[in-house]
Scaffold this active site. Sequence first.
Site, PDB file in Angstrom:
ATOM      1  N   HIS A 231      33.411  38.738  42.022  1.00 24.91           N
ATOM      2  CA  HIS A 231      32.757  37.637  41.316  1.00 24.91           C
ATOM      3  C   HIS A 231      31.726  38.248  40.379  1.00 24.91           C
ATOM      4  CE1 HIS A 231      30.571  33.861  40.574  1.00 24.91           C
ATOM      5  NE2 HIS A 231      29.461  34.543  40.824  1.00 24.91           N
ATOM      6  N   SER A 233      28.603  36.845  37.565  1.00 23.20           N
ATOM      7  CA  SER A 233      27.930  35.718  36.928  1.00 23.20           C
ATOM      8  C   SER A 233      26.548  36.147  36.474  1.00 23.20           C
ATOM      9  CB  SER A 233      27.818  34.524  37.887  1.00 23.20           C
ATOM     10  OG  SER A 233      26.871  34.789  38.903  1.00 23.20           O
TER      11      SER A 233
END
Length: 358
Positions: A231, A233
């Site tokens: 992930h 972000s």
Amino acid sequence: MKLLFAAILLSLCLDASTSFEDAHAVYKEGEYKKSFEMFKKLAKDDSDAAYILAYMYEHGEGCEADKEEASKWYKISSEGYYKQTKYNYSREIEKEQKKLYTSLDRLDQNETEDTMRQYSQSLYNFKAHNANYFLPISYRYEGDYANTNGHEAKEIETEFQISVKFDIAANILGLNEIYSIAYTQKSFWQFYSDSAFFRETNYNPEAFVMFPTSELSDGRLIKSIRLAIAHESNGRGGDEERSWNFLSSSFLLQYKTLFAELKLWTRLPDSYDYNPDLIDYMGHGHIKFMVPYKKHLIDMKLKYSYNNKGAAEINYSYPAFGRDDLFLYVKLFNGYGESLIDYNNRIKKFAIGFSISR
């Protein structure tokens, strides 16, 4: 398709080979003659194998007892361990940590004693993952940064990256594979602005398994294969949110002194598609070349998407102040995707500073 390709390639590459784990498993089953021959093949390149071979010579396990051979292989094993730690400056720090532990009063309870030792010596298995660097001068000479909360970003800033991994298990499948979790954080700090704000920070946790193939027969180009889920972000909300989840497969190759990493990824669907065109700029993979020459190390990463939106990054490092754990670090970047907030802005920049890992 990319992960299927990786699985097929893995099955083709991972043929039978003698490893320390194989030899040790045979040894534990009491098959000393067989394990003795296996350890003999490994001992020149493996300090652990050299130590066990010396022990077998000393005690006559799988061979005639031979004190001279035992002494020879004990010496080879200890020299191997010494070379591994010879230039490790952290040894002095570890010595001081041990002094703290030895100054504590001893306890009768063994488990409590272990807890004290871990606490006083900070015995954790964190390792460097990607490069860890601090670049006080990071100069953008072409392109525009996105404004952050109304702040206009200057061309010059400070950039740093923290990247660690923790190996949690190994050899579950009997393929010498290593299971790890990792975390990388890259920050862009407008240190030279009046308010010295952080223009952008990207967070990248991941979990992966690496299959080493270096013990295969001579001539193999692929040295390891890694499968990961990750992930990334920037931790913001609303219109400035940039994030994505992805699966990746990486292949490490070597030809003499040229190393290369081919990494392919595919984006996973998510509930909040903040930036549906991100993959058009980040592409579907990269190829990275690494060339060590004496104490110099140069690596170049090339990324290209089907929409002609790519990037090139070149990094150079060299030991600083005669140390083996601190490096002069120079970075050049040209293209898209340097940070998530500016994934669709083409940036050209130069940065210089120091790194503590390569």
